[in-house]
Write a protein that holds these residues in place. Structure first.
Motif, PDB file in Angstrom:
ATOM      1  N   VAL A  24     -69.069 -61.365  -4.699  1.00 56.56           N
ATOM      2  CA  VAL A  24     -67.666 -61.783  -4.614  1.00 56.56           C
ATOM      3  C   VAL A  24     -67.217 -61.784  -3.154  1.00 56.56           C
ATOM      4  CG1 VAL A  24     -65.288 -61.149  -5.223  1.00 56.56           C
ATOM      5  CG2 VAL A  24     -67.110 -60.974  -6.938  1.00 56.56           C
ATOM      6  N   ILE A  25     -67.571 -60.729  -2.426  1.00 55.06           N
ATOM      7  CA  ILE A  25     -67.133 -60.622  -1.030  1.00 55.06           C
ATOM      8  C   ILE A  25     -67.764 -61.718  -0.179  1.00 55.06           C
ATOM      9  CG2 ILE A  25     -67.096 -59.137   1.015  1.00 55.06           C
ATOM     10  CD1 ILE A  25     -65.139 -58.357  -1.335  1.00 55.06           C
ATOM     11  N   ALA A  26     -69.020 -62.066  -0.469  1.00 54.55           N
ATOM     12  CA  ALA A  26     -69.678 -63.159   0.272  1.00 54.55           C
ATOM     13  C   ALA A  26     -68.946 -64.482   0.018  1.00 54.55           C
ATOM     14  CB  ALA A  26     -71.142 -63.272  -0.144  1.00 54.55           C
ATOM     15  N   MET A  27     -68.532 -64.708  -1.232  1.00 59.48           N
ATOM     16  CA  MET A  27     -67.753 -65.919  -1.549  1.00 59.48           C
ATOM     17  C   MET A  27     -66.429 -65.922  -0.800  1.00 59.48           C
ATOM     18  SD  MET A  27     -67.846 -66.651  -5.617  1.00 59.48           S
ATOM     19  CE  MET A  27     -67.123 -68.259  -5.763  1.00 59.48           C
ATOM     20  N   TYR A  28     -65.774 -64.768  -0.799  1.00 57.17           N
ATOM     21  CA  TYR A  28     -64.487 -64.664  -0.098  1.00 57.17           C
ATOM     22  C   TYR A  28     -64.658 -64.968   1.389  1.00 57.17           C
ATOM     23  CZ  TYR A  28     -61.011 -62.569   2.835  1.00 57.17           C
ATOM     24  OH  TYR A  28     -60.112 -62.376   3.843  1.00 57.17           O
ATOM     25  N   GLU A  29     -65.717 -64.415   1.992  1.00 57.19           N
ATOM     26  CA  GLU A  29     -65.897 -64.611   3.442  1.00 57.19           C
ATOM     27  C   GLU A  29     -66.134 -66.078   3.778  1.00 57.19           C
ATOM     28  OE1 GLU A  29     -68.737 -61.574   4.374  1.00 57.19           O
ATOM     29  OE2 GLU A  29     -67.160 -60.053   4.598  1.00 57.19           O
ATOM     30  N   LEU A  30     -66.853 -66.771   2.890  1.00 53.14           N
ATOM     31  CA  LEU A  30     -67.043 -68.211   3.078  1.00 53.14           C
ATOM     32  C   LEU A  30     -65.697 -68.929   2.998  1.00 53.14           C
ATOM     33  CD1 LEU A  30     -68.849 -70.741   3.276  1.00 53.14           C
ATOM     34  CD2 LEU A  30     -69.048 -70.683   0.779  1.00 53.14           C
ATOM     35  N   ALA A  31     -64.890 -68.551   1.988  1.00 57.93           N
ATOM     36  CA  ALA A  31     -63.571 -69.173   1.819  1.00 57.93           C
ATOM     37  C   ALA A  31     -62.676 -68.887   3.018  1.00 57.93           C
ATOM     38  CB  ALA A  31     -62.912 -68.670   0.528  1.00 57.93           C
ATOM     39  N   ARG A  32     -62.785 -67.679   3.556  1.00 52.86           N
ATOM     40  CA  ARG A  32     -61.943 -67.324   4.707  1.00 52.86           C
ATOM     41  C   ARG A  32     -62.319 -68.172   5.929  1.00 52.86           C
ATOM     42  NH1 ARG A  32     -61.035 -61.444   7.723  1.00 52.86           N
ATOM     43  NH2 ARG A  32     -59.216 -62.156   8.878  1.00 52.86           N
ATOM     44  N   ASP A  33     -63.633 -68.385   6.114  1.00 57.60           N
ATOM     45  CA  ASP A  33     -64.091 -69.224   7.231  1.00 57.60           C
ATOM     46  C   ASP A  33     -63.574 -70.657   7.078  1.00 57.60           C
ATOM     47  OD1 ASP A  33     -65.408 -67.085   8.328  1.00 57.60           O
ATOM     48  OD2 ASP A  33     -67.400 -67.655   7.578  1.00 57.60           O
ATOM     49  N   ILE A  34     -63.609 -71.163   5.839  1.00 56.56           N
ATOM     50  CA  ILE A  34     -63.104 -72.523   5.588  1.00 56.56           C
ATOM     51  C   ILE A  34     -61.592 -72.562   5.858  1.00 56.56           C
ATOM     52  CG2 ILE A  34     -62.724 -74.278   3.784  1.00 56.56           C
ATOM     53  CD1 ILE A  34     -65.385 -73.164   2.490  1.00 56.56           C
ATOM     54  N   GLY A  35     -60.890 -71.511   5.426  1.00 60.51           N
ATOM     55  CA  GLY A  35     -59.447 -71.419   5.676  1.00 60.51           C
ATOM     56  C   GLY A  35     -59.129 -71.465   7.160  1.00 60.51           C
ATOM     57  N   LYS A  36     -59.934 -70.762   7.957  1.00 59.95           N
ATOM     58  CA  LYS A  36     -59.700 -70.763   9.409  1.00 59.95           C
ATOM     59  C   LYS A  36     -59.851 -72.163   9.982  1.00 59.95           C
ATOM     60  CE  LYS A  36     -60.799 -65.985  10.615  1.00 59.95           C
ATOM     61  NZ  LYS A  36     -61.954 -65.081  10.718  1.00 59.95           N
ATOM     62  N   GLU A  37     -60.849 -72.913   9.493  1.00 59.93           N
ATOM     63  CA  GLU A  37     -61.032 -74.303   9.954  1.00 59.93           C
ATOM     64  C   GLU A  37     -59.798 -75.136   9.608  1.00 59.93           C
ATOM     65  OE1 GLU A  37     -64.811 -76.309   8.969  1.00 59.93           O
ATOM     66  OE2 GLU A  37     -65.516 -74.333   8.328  1.00 59.93           O
ATOM     67  N   ILE A  38     -59.234 -74.882   8.420  1.00 60.11           N
ATOM     68  CA  ILE A  38     -58.055 -75.643   7.978  1.00 60.11           C
ATOM     69  C   ILE A  38     -56.814 -75.196   8.751  1.00 60.11           C
ATOM     70  CG2 ILE A  38     -56.568 -76.142   5.971  1.00 60.11           C
ATOM     71  CD1 ILE A  38     -59.126 -75.640   4.228  1.00 60.11           C
ATOM     72  N   GLY A  39     -56.800 -73.901   9.134  1.00 65.70           N
ATOM     73  CA  GLY A  39     -55.688 -73.420   9.943  1.00 65.70           C
ATOM     74  C   GLY A  39     -54.872 -72.304   9.325  1.00 65.70           C
ATOM     75  N   PHE A  40     -55.466 -71.540   8.401  1.00 66.72           N
ATOM     76  CA  PHE A  40     -54.739 -70.383   7.863  1.00 66.72           C
ATOM     77  C   PHE A  40     -55.715 -69.232   7.629  1.00 66.72           C
ATOM     78  CE2 PHE A  40     -56.285 -72.547   4.104  1.00 66.72           C
ATOM     79  CZ  PHE A  40     -56.554 -71.548   3.188  1.00 66.72           C
ATOM     80  N   ASP A  41     -55.157 -68.028   7.552  1.00 63.81           N
ATOM     81  CA  ASP A  41     -55.979 -66.839   7.346  1.00 63.81           C
ATOM     82  C   ASP A  41     -55.889 -66.428   5.877  1.00 63.81           C
ATOM     83  OD1 ASP A  41     -57.618 -64.681   7.831  1.00 63.81           O
ATOM     84  OD2 ASP A  41     -55.963 -63.362   8.396  1.00 63.81           O
ATOM     85  N   LEU A  42     -56.999 -66.524   5.179  1.00 59.40           N
ATOM     86  CA  LEU A  42     -57.032 -66.198   3.748  1.00 59.40           C
ATOM     87  C   LEU A  42     -57.282 -64.694   3.586  1.00 59.40           C
ATOM     88  CD1 LEU A  42     -57.090 -67.604   0.858  1.00 59.40           C
ATOM     89  CD2 LEU A  42     -59.571 -67.395   1.026  1.00 59.40           C
TER      90      LEU A  42
END
Length: 376
Positions: A299-317
């Motif tokens: 779950v945490i690995a999935m979250y970290e991937l999502a957070r990296d994608i969020g940063k590219e989009i411009g927000f902190d997940l």
């Protein structure tokens, strides 16, 4: 080309989402939920999916399973799990109609969770139109009964999850826009008091009021709430005539705990209320339960991937565990990596002021597209 260059168009998404919101779909109206499933099935098919309609049971609407073409079609991939039922009765549109005011888009069920479901389909559609292929095959499963604890489709969701490597749940984002990586346990109970009828005018003392007994019981149940385990009574039904002492009263209770052992103790305490007091019988039965979901490394690995994608989009997940059940409880508790609440931002879910933030449609479509393109 990647998720950042996909041409998401907010106006186009609004055009597609509006019919979903204007197709009211309260859980207890199976025909209304089925009408909503028709709309979703069409949009999924138009995005390229093969559609299966699964009949409803237990008085609920049916489900839609959509599988998208892929070189590894049928192999374990990504499941997007969402519900199309809402808590709002037909007619709520008159009070909270579809409208756009500044950055807010209003309507019943728009936040929980039609907005998130719709942008998931839009993410898949734009990936297909761009000629991109996701590393893993994608399945979407929309179900009809999450708002009452998923009594009729839990097995369907769990079996579908078993066939996949990952589960994405586009429930509404947390108030800070964060994702959910764990959920507390929830149990539901049905409580009935059975008294003795009599005429309330000339034979009041002969009766034993099931309503009065329930009123006392409700105070007792809610007083059992602690930091570890909460109890709330949300539904009460009783009485037909004011001149009759009511012989039957029914209530529904919701209990929530952060740890399974605390919920188990709460269940024990509720069931211990069974018995008889002052000639009134109290019956407590278990309703549906959602297990505790505690995040693991997957779950945490999935979250970290999502957070990296969020940063590219411009927000902190951000992320964390949450109260309030979802179908993510089931898949997460099974140990299948699950990321929940990656749907649209908004507020007022389960109220007559429910809305989403307009600019989160593109943000979340891009986030989901990024997950679909990067999960391997």
């Amino acid at each position: 080309m990647d998720h950042m260059s996909l041409p998401f168009d907010t106006d186009e998404m609004l055009k597609g989402l509006k019919p979903w919101i204007e197709c009211e779909s309260p859980t207890f109206d199976a025909a209304a939920v089925d009408r909503m499933m028709d709309l979703a099935a069409y949009d999924l098919a138009a995005a390229g999916a093969e559609i299966e309609r699964i009949p409803g049971r237990m008085g609920f609407g049916g489900s839609v399973r959509a599988r998208f073409p892929h070189k590894d079609f049928g192999k374990p991939g990504i499941l997007i799990s969402g519900h199309l039922d809402t808590v709002h009765p037909v007619g709520t549109l008159e009070v909270n109609p579809w409208r756009i005011e500044g950055n807010k888009v209003y309507g019943p069920g728009i936040q929980d969770m039609k907005g998130g479901n719709y942008v998931s389909i839009e993410a898949i559609r734009q990936i297909a139109l761009a000629g991109l292929e996701t590393p893993l095959p994608v399945t979407v499963l929309f179900t009809p009964d999450e708002e009452v604890g998923t009594p009729s489709t839990r097995e369907l969701i769990e079996m579908e999850a078993r066939k996949n490597k990952y589960v994405l749940v586009p429930e509404p984002a947390k108030p800070d826009g964060g994702a959910v990586t764990g959920r507390f346990a929830i149990a539901r109970f049905n409580v009935r008091t059975r008294g003795r009828p009599s005429h309330a005018g000339w034979a009041l003392k002969d009766g034993r009021s099931a309503i009065a007994a329930m009123a006392r019981k409700i105070l007792e149940i809610e007083a059992m709430t602690t930091e570890d385990c909460t109890f709330s009574v949300g539904v009460v039904h009783a009485g037909t005539w004011v001149n009759c002492v009511s012989s039957s009263c029914e209530a529904e209770v919701l209990s929530m705990a952060k740890r399974q052992e605390d919920l188990d103790k709460g269940v024990e305490a509720m069931l211990a209320l069974n018995g008889e007091e002052n000639d009134v019988v109290v019956e407590v039965t278990r309703g549906v339960t959602r297990p505790v979901w505690e995040p693991d490394d997957g779950v945490i690995a999935m979250y970290e991937l999502a957070r990296d994608i969020g940063k590219e989009i411009g927000f902190d997940l951000t992320h964390g565990s949450a109260g309030g059940g979802s179908d993510g409880n089931f898949t997460g508790a099974m140990g299948i990596p699950t990321l929940d609440s990656i749907g649209v931002r908004g507020a007022g879910l389960h109220t007559l002021g429910e809305y989403i933030e307009l600019d989160s449609l593109e943000e979340r479509a891009r986030l989901i597209a990024g997950m679909l393109l990067k999960l391997k």
